[in-house]
Structures are given as C-alpha cells and as structure tokens.
Design a protein around this motif. Structure first.
Motif, short mmCIF file in Angstrom:
data_model
loop_
_atom_site.label_atom_id
_atom_site.label_comp_id
_atom_site.label_asym_id
_atom_site.label_seq_id
_atom_site.Cartn_x
_atom_site.Cartn_y
_atom_site.Cartn_z
N LYS A 15 8.08 27.98 14.06
CA LYS A 15 7.96 27.07 15.20
C LYS A 15 6.63 26.33 15.14
CE LYS A 15 11.18 29.01 18.45
NZ LYS A 15 12.40 28.33 18.06
N ARG A 75 15.56 23.21 15.78
CA ARG A 75 15.31 24.39 16.63
C ARG A 75 14.37 25.37 15.96
NH1 ARG A 75 21.40 25.36 17.96
NH2 ARG A 75 21.76 23.88 19.64
N GLU A 76 14.64 25.65 14.66
CA GLU A 76 13.79 26.60 13.92
C GLU A 76 12.35 26.14 13.90
OE1 GLU A 76 15.36 26.93 9.96
OE2 GLU A 76 17.30 27.64 10.78
N LEU A 115 13.17 21.50 19.08
CA LEU A 115 14.32 21.40 19.95
C LEU A 115 14.51 22.79 20.56
CD1 LEU A 115 16.48 19.17 20.56
CD2 LEU A 115 17.90 20.18 18.80
N GLY A 116 15.02 22.84 21.78
CA GLY A 116 15.23 24.14 22.43
C GLY A 116 14.15 24.41 23.45
N ILE A 173 9.32 23.06 23.55
CA ILE A 173 9.19 22.20 22.37
C ILE A 173 7.72 21.95 22.03
CG2 ILE A 173 9.62 19.87 21.51
CD1 ILE A 173 12.31 19.98 23.04
N SER A 226 11.45 21.68 27.58
CA SER A 226 12.62 22.25 26.91
C SER A 226 13.79 21.29 26.98
CB SER A 226 13.03 23.57 27.59
OG SER A 226 11.98 24.49 27.50
N ASP A 275 17.80 20.86 24.80
CA ASP A 275 18.66 21.25 23.68
C ASP A 275 19.86 20.31 23.59
OD1 ASP A 275 19.40 22.57 21.42
OD2 ASP A 275 19.38 24.56 22.33
#
Lengths: 150, 617, 251
Positions: free
Chosen positions: B2, B273-274, B278-279, B282, B288, B290
């Motif tokens: 992240k 996301r990884e 995203l998710g 951020i 956040s 998604d």
C-alpha cells in the motif's frame, strides 16, 4: 441445497435484486442458456418475484432460454460492417448453416447470431466464431471458417 | 504494497529511472490485433528473445499493449523509444524482428507503406495517421502494458490523484474541472464540472459515481480501446471525481461485447487496491472509495444514463423521465454522477497540467481533444484523436487518408443512431459539440462512418431505424410503435413500393418521435432519417418515383450490366459468388440477370469502370 | 407553497405533486391511458404531454409529461397548444394502428378527430397498449405474478414462460385496472380463469354470493395477519354484520 447446480454461483453474489444480471450472466456462461428451472432459485436468492427475473432475462439479448450451439457464429451488423456489406455475409451464413439468425442448428452444433457492433470497426466487416474475431471478412470464406466446405 | 502520499512519488521516480534505461518491443494485443494473431506474435518474439539470449536481461522488455486503434494494420509491433512501427506482423517474422531490434536495421517488408507517396515509413512519428493526431485522452494507449500498474505510474500515473489528495479540497477540484470547460464525451456534451457541483450540493450521505463504458454506438470503439489499453487512467479519473462529489462507491458499466475491457479493468482494480490507490484509506489520507464492474446484457438503450442505472440495479434497462436530475436522485435513488470513459480519462490530465492548459486546446465552446473512430470507406480505418474544431474534411482526407479505390465521398455519418448523415457540402464544418448539432447531426461518442457513392442513403436510414427497432426498450408509444411504422415505410421504399405520401408520413413520424418520446434514444431516433431526407432528398424521390437505387444497394431497384469498356480480364467472373458472369478472356463479359443476386461484387472488383448500375426496369 | 399557472389559471401546490394532479384538481382535462391513482406514474402512453415555459426562457418551451413533472415555482403550463395537440394526435394515430379494436383508444382518437388510422394497422393487434398499469398494480399491491416481457416491438405482458403462475391469486386487479379491456378472463359461476390458471371463487358464508378466490383469501390473511375465513363474507353481508366496509381491509 439447490437441485440445479448453481449453488456456487448464488453464493458468489449477495442476495439482492442488484445481483440479478450478474447471476444470470454466470448461469448463461455455465449452461450456454438459462435453464428454466434455475430462475425460481435465482428469484428466491434475490428476494424478487419470478416474474421480475423473467422480465430481466427476456429484456437483455445476452440471455437465452434455448441452448446455444457448440460453435457460435456471430455476424457483426454495426454501421461500419453494414456499409462494407455485412448483410451479404449474414445471408451467406444463413445459407451455409441453413438457419436464420438467432437460431441453432437441429444437431446443436451451430448457433447463428447477429450483433450490433463489437467495436472492431477498423477491421470491418467482422465475424466472430466463439471467441475468435475474423476481420475484413468475405462471404466466400464462411464455408471454410465454419468447417462446412463442400 | 500500500502506497501513501509519501511513498508514491519515490516509487514513481524509481520506476521512471528503471524504465528510462529500457528498450522495449511492444506488441499490440488489443481485440483487433488478437484477432489477427497478436498474442502468437508476442509469444514468438518472446521465444526469439530468449533464444537470442536477450530475454529478461535488462534493458530489454517485451510489452503486450492494449489496442492502438489502428486494427486494420494489426498485429502492430513497435520499438520504443525509437518508434519503429511494423504492421501486419505474422509470428514467422519474429526472428527478423528481433534481429532488426538488435541491429537497428528495419525490416522493410513490415513497414507501413503510404499509398499516396508510395514510400515506406519507418517510425510512427512520420506516419500521417499518427503525426497529425494529438493523443491526450489516448496518451497511454499502445504505449504501456495495461496489466502492469508500474508502467502506468512511471508515465505520471496517479500523479494527479496524489496532487488532489495532497491538499486540494473537493471544491478546488470541481472549480478546476469547471475552468477547464470539460464537457461530457458520451454524447450530450453536458458540462462535467457543473454536474459534479450539483451532485456535491445534493442532500444525502450516500452518493454514487458511475463510469459509462457501454459504448453502444455502432461504429465507435474509442472507449473500448481506452478501457483495454489504459484502464488505470479511467480509474484515476473516477477516484478524483469521487473525491470531488463525495462518493464512496462507484461502478464501471461495461458492455458484455467487450470481454477484454472487463478483464483489464478487473485486473487494474485489483492492483490499484493492492497499492492503496483504491478502497479504504486511499494513499493513507483517510479518503475511501471503491469501484465495482457491472456487465451490460446486450442492450443499446443502457447507454442512456437512466436506463444504465436501472440495469446496475438489476432491472430491465427502461429509461425514466429526467425531470428530477440524477445528481439529485439517480442510482438507487441517491445523488449520482455519470460520465463516460473518455470524460474520466481527461480528468487526471486537467488536474495534473492545469485547467488553463486544457482550455487552450480546442474551440471556444468545446475544449480539449476528442477521439474519433473514423471507419467505413476511408483508407485508414482507426481511432483518431485531434483537438476539437478540426474540420471533417481534414479528419477524413488528411488524417484518415481519404476515400479508397478512387471512389467519391458521399456522406459521413456522425453520432451513431442518434446522429445524422452529412453531405460533402458540409465537410468544412468544425467537429465540435455545437456545430454538428446545428447541422442536424451530433457528435455523440465520436463515431464517424464514411460512405462513398456505393452506399445508398435510404438504405442507411433504414439500417439505423432497423437497429433502433431492435434496441428500443418498448416502454413508450412513439419509440416502440413509431419506429415500427417508420421501418415499414423505409423498407417498402427500398423494395420499390414507396408511395407518394410516404415522405409526409415520415415527417409526421419523425415529429412524434422527437416531441413525444420518453428518453434520448427515441427523441434522437429521427435524426438518421431527417438528415438523409434533408441532404439527400433526391435519392428518396428516385427510389419512390423512378424505382432506382443509383448506389446499387437496394436489390429490387437496380441491376448490374457490363458495358463495352470490358477488357475481358475475368476478374468479375471470378468474384461472382453465384457464377453468373460468362465470357472468354479478352472478350466482353455478360451477366445472366436471371441468376444475379445484385451483390455488386463485380462492380467493386472491376478496374475499368465497365460494370454499371442501371434501373431494374 | 409553490405557485404556478396552468392554462392561465393560478394554481398552488404542496411539494412533490405532479402537474397532472394539479390540472385535474383545477378542473382542466388532460387525457391519459397509463395513469392510475393506485400506482406510481410511468410516462408510457405520452398522451398527457403539456408545454412548459418560464418568462426567463425567452420564448423557448418544451413538452413534458404532466403525470411525471413535479410542480415548480413560476412555471407556465399550457395543456392545449398546437404543439401539444399535434403530438397527442400523432400518438393516438400510433395507438389506433396498434390496437384498432380497443374501445378506449377509439373513443379518444375520435375526440381528436381521428376516425381512420393513417398508418398500417396491425390486424393481429390485440387491445394491449402496454400502459403497464396491470404490471404495476400486481407488483405494487399483489404478488407480482405478471411482468413486462421482452423488449421493444416484442414487448408484452405475461406470466413467466407464459405458464400458469404459482403466485397469481386470481384477484383480477390487473383486468379491472386495464383501460382497454385487454386482459382475457372468464368467470363461470364459482370458477374463474385468468392467465392460464383456474380458481375457485368461494361463496359468501352468509348469503352464498361469490367473494374472493381461496388463493387471494389465503394471501391476504397471511399479509394482514387475520383469519382466512374473514374474507369469505361478501361486502354486503360484512356491512350488515359489522357496519364497516370490508373494502378497507382488502383494497
């Protein structure tokens, strides 16, 4: 436990109306059609009347109640293909397979479909057999492509 | 891993440094090139590279890119940074390509040959099709691997998001987009910033953001190319928009006819996301958002925003009246912003380079660039991105190379089934939102279908109305029953059964469609008919009164005849699918009219103009 | 309070009311075929088109459906301009060509001076004009046994797979709300048939007159949490017995 082998599909999607189309896509992919008896199970899972599922299933052309053939031949009828003679390809395909568009041969081997543009306009006219795209297509090539040469 | 606001610039700098030392062989593996064996070409080159001992050893990389937008030349292989451009590559050529990569000597047989100058061109920088373009929305198209987030980041990807989250308020973002003058690229041309502002102001905690990747206009494929080739660009635009309007959840609605776009977007969402883009939380900022992908079900009407929202809700795609805006009550009755793919991909550019930079491109009313899908009867079918305001003539004749086979231009159809056909007299029109609408067509999503004298305008109108009859949702009377009547009349005319009062009836039906329909599909459905009646009225009259289709398309209204100009070259006899042309070599050939299906194959292959279209009578 | 004018008359509205409601309250007639008070408006028939404008629009105006357009402050609504009337006439032409035998359509068309349709008549055309009142009523108030099926010209109202529906209770709400009498049903004594399913209409336990189907009584009993037998008393006997109309319990 359902009797129609779609438990795993249902388990992947939350039981809400908004999952309906995604679930139907998954069922169509697995069975090459929507088996009639699965729809009630889908309705139960999503908490909507069966008539709602039927309404959605008949609205979108991605879904069908009759099983698609082993080989699905799709003729693109987008504008770019149309101006380059897609109609002639369609007629040839109907002649070669002996079925109208939207039908499946009685031996279950071929389905013929027409689609309104697959976005491969720069190589129009286009024919798609299963997942393979064939561009700048000529009607005379159909017999060979479908393995129905004389 | 992240990323955070602190680590992302470091990562980008490192990736840039690494990639600047690389030499790449790029193989296009978009839908079009795949159809012609692009994947096999890539595999063959990979094997050749490892045989030559080059695979994996820095600084060589083999990249499978997304769609370049010039599928007719595919599979396309390019060398970067040199820009060497190979067309129509077959797997057997891998050895020569790798050798050329090592030696710097181009493989002349694989180079693009300019039909006008008869010259072979080595790099794409020199090919008019590319050199006359200004690719900003398509900045990464064909230049990166769409499945590797690092390649996007190295080309200044997620830099705009980083800037936005480093201190800009949502209000700042909206003002910037408003100042840029970004208008929606999906068809309507509505001001994107204004839409965002309305949604931000709307009451409610839950708001949604939707990217319309339905691209149903037949003949348009720029959004497919962008989604396949630069999915992260779309995501970045969406994330910025979500921050601006205050959405935590978003959807990308992709038509099911675009499987590769769905695949690449899915991979991009997972890797974003990884990487903490995203998710939840951020870039460590607490913001956040998604995104989920919703697949369409094969319904053109779902390109209409209210129908699209019903489809995401799991319902049939029936539009609703838009008297209450979606920005107040849209998806699940919550405030919603919907923009299309090309609109979103412009957003990072605006935030990164500034509103003034963007607004300097294009015309007064239409800022920025626009991607067009120029297809049909032109020499170079493909995606062309130019600043708004370029004339149709320049687009068709200079960039796309003009009309092939020495035929004459007849019309250009813009805006898909909602647009119209424009004649030669209007070719000087600048392509922007307002000029095309004034001329009775519209820009739509940017499809330009070029037609020559072998295309019948009545048939084209019939084609579009047939298309719309199949795609109408069937909810309201004018669209469902009016289009059916309109098709019946047009079909009759193309069969030689036109009546004197048909043009009046067409006029009435167009009126009720335009005035009475519920949604944009029905309201604009008359355009293909109105524009052809307006600009090609004599062709309609010729069909109705003289029972003659001069283009040789309507089979009941024409026949083909071979004149004395025939040299007896036998080409036509070979091309005839029903073998109804007889004649000895070097003798004038004859068509057996009783067997002829009027497909026109003989006409199209004749190099001497010896085949003529005549009235069936 | 929102103030606007309809055909020059000043009308006032609370929030959220549609123009059609306001016009009808003011005694202004606007024709409709897909409107029904029991369900949300759909905007399907396009007959209730009205022209709206505002002083600041500088003469520009647009057509909207009165059934769906909410009242707005300062709006100027006109219900019978030439543009409105022409649109309405053309819509009626299409409806008449579709369902030439539907009485409601013929009557309305005649009011607008159309006696013979100018477009090709669908000789096989049934009376269904796809107003969707039946499907909305069934989905909103009953069990959702029927729905809109297919799309475009092939659209129709049907039960799933055109088979007898498991959930249809034979209440007749669909047929009774249909403006064009397009839904076929039969009632022979205590036997009722609709949508391919046959029902027994239970006689009133007091006087023997037909009440409701067993399926409907069961469904309502479950929904209201009362005894099934409560529904086997006809309206008249129920009033006689309790002095209350059973309509309040049922519909």
């Amino acid at each position: 436990m359902g009797a129609f082998g779609i438990d795993d599909i249902l388990a992947r999607h939350v039981g809400q109306e908004q999952s309906l189309i995604e679930i139907l896509h998954d069922i169509q992919l697995r069975f090459r059609h929507l088996p009639q008896e699965t729809l009630a199970e889908v309705a139960g899972h999503c908490g909507v009347p069966l008539s709602r599922v039927y309404s959605v299933a008949t609205f979108y052309t991605a879904f069908s109640f009759t099983k698609k053939g082993d080989t699905v031949c799709r003729i693109c009828m987008g504008t770019a293909c149309h101006v380059k003679g897609a109609q002639l390809i369609r007629e040839e395909a109907e002649k070669v397979l002996g079925i109208g568009a939207g039908r499946t041969t009685s031996d279950g081997k071929y389905s013929l479909e027409v689609v309104n543009c697959v976005g491969a306009c720069a190589m129009a006219p286009v024919v798609i057999v299963n997942e393979a795209y064939h561009g700048k297509f000529k009607p005379v090539e159909l017999k060979k492509l479908l393995g129905r040469g004389e | 891993m992240k990323q955070t606001l602190a680590t992302l610039p470091v990562l980008r700098a490192k990736l840039k440094e690494e990639r600047s030392k690389l030499r790449c062989i790029m193989v296009c593996c978009g839908t079009g090139c795949r159809a012609r064996g692009g994947m096999q070409v890539a595999d063959a080159i990979r094997d050749e590279l490892s045989a030559a001992g080059l695979a994996g050893s820095v600084p060589v990389e083999l990249t499978r890119t997304g769609c370049h937008g010039w599928c007719e030349q595919g599979p396309i292989v390019t060398f970067e940074p040199e820009g060497v451009f190979y067309t129509q590559v077959k797997p057997e050529k891998a050895k020569e390509i790798v050798a050329s990569f090592q030696s710097g000597e181009p493989v002349s047989k694989l180079l693009f040959r300019d039909t006008k100058t008869k010259r072979s061109i080595v790099t794409y920088h020199e090919i008019p099709f590319y050199s006359k373009q200004t690719r900003w929305a398509m900045r990464n198209v064909g230049r990166i691997s769409p499945t590797e987030i690092g390649q996007y980041i190295a080309r200044d990807g997620y830099k705009a998001l980083e800037k936005v989250l480093s201190g800009m308020t949502p209000e700042d973002v909206i003002s910037e987009v408003e100042k840029a003058g970004l208008r929606g690229r999906g068809g309507g041309g509505f001001d994107a910033g204004r839409k965002w502002r309305s949604c931000r102001k709307a009451k409610g905690d839950v708001k949604y953001l939707i990217c319309n990747g339905d691209e149903g206009d037949p003949g348009a494929f720029m959004d497919r190319s962008i989604m396949e080739a630069d999915p992260h660009g779309v995501l970045e635009g969406m994330i910025i928009a979500a921050y601006a309007i205050g959405a935590r959840e978003g959807f990308i609605y992709v038509r099911q006819e675009y499987p590769l776009a769905v695949e690449h977007l899915g991979m991009a969402i997972a890797s974003a996301r990884e990487n903490g883009l995203l998710g939840e939380n951020i870039l460590g900022t607490g913001f956040s958002f998604d995104i989920r992908i919703a697949r369409g079900g094969g319904a053109f009407v779902c390109g209409e925003s209210s129908a699209l929202m019903r489809s995401i809700e799991g319902k049939p795609g029936e539009p609703r009246a838009k008297y209450v805006h979606a920005t107040d009550r849209g998806l699940f009755d919550r405030p919603t912003v919907l923009n299309n793919v090309e609109t979103f991909i412009n957003v990072p550019l605006i935030l990164d380079r500034g509103a003034a930079w963007f607004a300097a491109l294009g015309t007064d009313g239409s800022k920025g660039t626009k991607a067009f899908s120029v297809v049909g009867k032109v020499n170079h079918n493909g995606l062309i991105e130019v600043p708004m305001g370029m004339s149709l003539k320049e687009l068709i004749f200079d960039v796309a190379g003009g009309i092939p086979k020495g035929r004459t231009f007849k019309a250009v159809q813009t805006g898909g089934p909602s647009g119209g056909c424009l004649p030669e007299a209007l070719l000087d029109l600048p392509v922007d939102f307002d000029s095309l609408t004034e001329a009775g067509s519209m820009m739509g999503s940017g499809g330009l279908i070029v037609m020559d004298d072998r295309n019948c305008m009545v048939d084209v109108a019939r084609y579009f109305i047939h298309f719309l009859v199949e795609e109408s949702c069937g909810k309201c009377v004018p669209c469902r029953d009016g289009l059916k009547q309109l098709l019946e009349i047009l079909a009759r005319i193309t069969k030689g059964q036109g009546r004197e009062d048909d043009l009046d009836k067409i006029d009435s039906l167009c009126f009720v469609l335009t005035e009475g329909s519920l949604c944009a599909l029905g309201k604009s459905a008359a355009n293909p008919v109105l524009s052809t009646v307006r600009h090609f009225r004599e062709e309609y009259e010729q069909h109705i009164k003289d029972h003659f289709c001069r283009a040789g398309v309507c089979r009941d209204l024409c026949r083909y005849e071979i004149t004395d100009a025939c040299t007896g070259c036998t080409l036509c006899a070979k091309a005839c699918p029903v073998e109804c042309i007889a004649g000895d070599r070097k003798q004038v050939h004859v068509i057996d009219q009783s067997k002829c299906t009027r497909c026109g194959s003989c006409f199209d292959v004749c190099n001497f103009g010896a085949v003529e279209v005549r009235s069936a009578r | 309070m929102i103030r606007l004018t309809i055909d020059g008359r000043r009308v006032e509205s609370r929030n959220g009311e549609y123009l059609l409601t306001l016009a009808r309250r003011a005694g202004i007639e606007i024709p409709t075929l897909c409107h029904h008070e029991a369900v949300e408006p759909a905007g399907a028939c396009r007959l209730c088109m009205v022209e709206i404008t505002r002083p600041q629009w500088n003469g520009w105006s647009k057509l909207v459906t009165a059934c769906l357009y909410p009242a707005e402050e300062g709006l100027i609504v006109k219900t019978s301009t030439e543009r409105v009337l022409r649109t309405r006439r053309e819509v009626l032409e299409l409806l008449l060509a579709r369902s030439p035998r539907a009485e409601a359509v013929r009557r309305l068309a005649a009011q607008y001076g159309i006696l013979e349709p100018k477009y090709a008549v669908d000789q096989e055309g049934d009376n269904c004009i796809l107003c969707d009142i039946c499907t909305r009523v069934c989905a909103t108030h009953v069990t959702g046994a029927i729905s809109r099926v297919n799309r475009g010209v092939a659209k129709k109202v049907a039960t799933p797979f055109d088979e007898a529906s498991d959930v249809c209770v034979g209440c007749m709400a669909c047929a009774r709300s249909c403006p064009t009498d397009a839904i076929a049903f039969s009632q022979d004594g205590a036997t009722r048939a609709i949508w391919g399913k046959t029902f027994e209409v239970v006689p009133c336990t007091v006087c023997g007159a037909p009440t409701v189907t067993r399926e409907q009584a069961r469904w309502m009993a479950q929904r209201k949490g009362v005894a099934e037998e409560d529904f086997y008393v006809c309206d008249v006997c129920k009033v006689a017995k309790t002095g209350l109309s059973c309509r309040k319990v049922m519909w």
